[in-house]
Design an enzyme around this catalytic site. Structure first.
Site, mmCIF file in Angstrom:
data_model
loop_
_atom_site.group_PDB
_atom_site.id
_atom_site.type_symbol
_atom_site.label_atom_id
_atom_site.label_comp_id
_atom_site.label_asym_id
_atom_site.label_seq_id
_atom_site.Cartn_x
_atom_site.Cartn_y
_atom_site.Cartn_z
ATOM 1 N N THR A 160 -24.181 -20.137 -34.097
ATOM 2 C CA THR A 160 -25.422 -20.761 -33.612
ATOM 3 C C THR A 160 -26.438 -20.718 -34.756
ATOM 4 O OG1 THR A 160 -26.002 -18.657 -32.524
ATOM 5 C CG2 THR A 160 -25.037 -20.390 -31.156
ATOM 6 N N LYS A 186 -19.806 -13.824 -34.011
ATOM 7 C CA LYS A 186 -21.042 -14.529 -34.280
ATOM 8 C C LYS A 186 -22.170 -13.705 -33.700
ATOM 9 C CE LYS A 186 -23.289 -16.744 -31.837
ATOM 10 N NZ LYS A 186 -24.535 -16.486 -31.021
ATOM 11 N N THR A 197 -26.620 -10.745 -28.490
ATOM 12 C CA THR A 197 -26.164 -12.127 -28.349
ATOM 13 C C THR A 197 -25.055 -12.358 -29.351
ATOM 14 O OG1 THR A 197 -26.709 -14.440 -28.296
ATOM 15 C CG2 THR A 197 -27.882 -13.163 -29.871
ATOM 16 N N GLU A 283 -31.603 -13.136 -37.824
ATOM 17 C CA GLU A 283 -32.406 -14.341 -38.047
ATOM 18 C C GLU A 283 -33.580 -14.054 -38.980
ATOM 19 O OE1 GLU A 283 -31.474 -16.658 -33.855
ATOM 20 O OE2 GLU A 283 -33.251 -15.385 -34.018
ATOM 21 N N ASN A 405 -37.213 -18.886 -34.201
ATOM 22 C CA ASN A 405 -37.241 -18.729 -32.745
ATOM 23 C C ASN A 405 -38.364 -19.516 -32.078
ATOM 24 O OD1 ASN A 405 -35.083 -16.763 -31.731
ATOM 25 N ND2 ASN A 405 -35.807 -15.847 -33.635
ATOM 26 N N THR A 410 -35.388 -26.942 -30.502
ATOM 27 C CA THR A 410 -35.629 -28.231 -31.146
ATOM 28 C C THR A 410 -35.062 -28.254 -32.546
ATOM 29 O OG1 THR A 410 -37.813 -27.443 -31.842
ATOM 30 C CG2 THR A 410 -37.686 -28.677 -29.801
#
Length: 410
Positions: A160, A186, A197, A283, A405, A410
């Site tokens: 992702t 992942k 996650t 991230e 985030n 989008t």
């Protein structure tokens, strides 16, 4: 495969992957869920594999988790795992459950498997139904192979916000047979297990008792996947699955087997490697942080404190800014319920001691700055209160985390 000179030695197979164990194949294809990126992946074993799994503790468990739990409960074996990215199929009600069952059935039909031998998984945006026409299209395209390219296709299909693929492989000799274990996963954001996650898949050609494998995975997870944190959030889809198909032809492994410790080391090394790769790829992350707490009364206290430190937003931002602010570290320790002697704590960042017996130690700010500029930062804490130790892994907190985030959908 590397020859092993010591039957007790576990070695890393640097060019290996989760397809290195005998009897496993994989595929990854573009189904249009994520535009022109691969988004449906498959792992399949030549024979049904003994299976163990652990799942998120989030009370909102996604539909695919429920279906996979049902599949494994049937006989403790799984032969194929199908994964889609781009849509989590979480909080999607009865329709989400129907879609997960339909996905399982399509894979079973395509590869002539019993439905309960198929596990399903999804990752991506929560609250969106699976685009079943695209799922159908993707499953029809799956053509698993055992090449490095096939492994990479699967790894790309499950990503992702990850920036890199994550994989590892180890081997050892058990009962005179070469046993191989590989893993891939992942995970980049919403990482704060129990679990995170993350989707993790570990394959091995070892022959293992199912109950022993389940207990082993649960115990190892506590010290690996459950010791990483990126942002303090736990997702709805998190799953780690181990498939052991027995094709190495060793004797059945369980806690009574004389070489059970070798298998446990294989599982530990694989899980820790994948866990650290997730933490490093958090991230917006620029640094991997490893915290080790020593001198605790028990290992649970040590792990809890280590995770509290690495999960602190103040510690994470200090590391990002290369600021040797050890006060944030000791503050994190004090927030836990673990037993400490407040007058006897040592803290070091890398090789630089900053606190000794809970009193400031003179150190070079320039040396600390230079160390903290690196992409791997270690924090050491000694409580001088026992013999137990524990580790946790995380990453720094950067401006990019907010950018990623703030516009995730989008």
């Amino acid at each position: 495969m590397h020859a092993l000179s010591n039957t007790k030695e576990v070695r890393e197979v640097t060019d290996g992957s989760f397809l290195s164990p005998k009897g496993f194949k994989a595929a990854g294809v573009e189904a249009g869920i994520k535009g022109n990126k691969k988004d449906i992946g498959l792992i399949v074993s030549e024979v049904p594999a003994v299976c163990a799994a652990v799942y998120t503790t989030n009370q909102f468990q996604a539909a695919p988790l429920k279906v996979t739990q049902e599949s494994i409960a049937k006989e403790g074996r799984i032969q194929a795992v199908v994964v889609n990215s781009g849509c989590a199929n979480a909080c999607t009600g009865e329709q989400g459950l129907k879609d997960a069952y339909e996905t399982r059935k399509m894979v079973a039909d395509k590869f002539s498997l019993q439905e309960h031998l198929v596990a399903v998984a999804s990752t991506g945006v929560i609250g969106v139904n699976l685009p079943m026409e695209k799922i159908t299209k993707g499953i029809e395209q799956l053509n698993p192979g055992s090449s490095a390219a096939a492994a990479a296709d699967f790894q790309h299909a499950i990503l992702t916000t990850d920036t890199v693929m994550k994989t590892c492989c180890y081997s050892a000799v058990i009962d005179g047979k070469t046993v191989t274990m590989g893993g891939t996963c992942k995970g980049s954001g919403m990482i704060h297990p129990n679990m995170a996650t993350m989707l993790g898949y570990i394959t091995t050609d070892a022959l293992v008792d199912q109950a022993a494998l389940q207990l082993a995975l649960r115990n190892v997870t506590e010290k690996s996947f459950n010791q990483i944190t990126v942002d303090g959030d736990t997702s709805t889809n998190d799953t780690v699955i181990v498939l052991a198909n027995g094709m190495a032809e060793n004797k059945t492994l369980n806690a009574a087997h004389p070489e059970w410790d070798v298998f446990m080391e294989l599982l530990t090394k694989t899980s820790e490697s994948l866990a650290k790769q997730i933490a490093k790829d958090g991230e917006g992350a620029t640094k991997l942080i490893e915290v080790e707490v020593r001198g605790a009364q028990d290992s649970l206290d040590a792990r809890m404190m280590a995770k509290q430190i690495v999960g602190s937003s103040l510690v994470k931002t200090a590391v990002y800014g290369a600021d040797a602010n050890w006060g944030r570290i000791i503050s994190s320790i004090g927030q836990t319920k673990g037993a400490i002697n407040p007058a006897a704590v040592d803290i070091a960042i890398g090789p630089i001691v900053m606190l000794k017996n809970s009193e400031p130690a003179a150190f070079s700010e320039e040396e600390a700055l230079e160390y903290l500029k690196g992409d791997f930062v270690q924090i050491f804490v000694d409580l001088h209160n026992g013999d137990a130790s524990g580790k946790a892994w995380g990453c720094d907190l950067s401006y990019d985390y907010i950018k990623i985030n703030a516009s995730y959908r989008t």
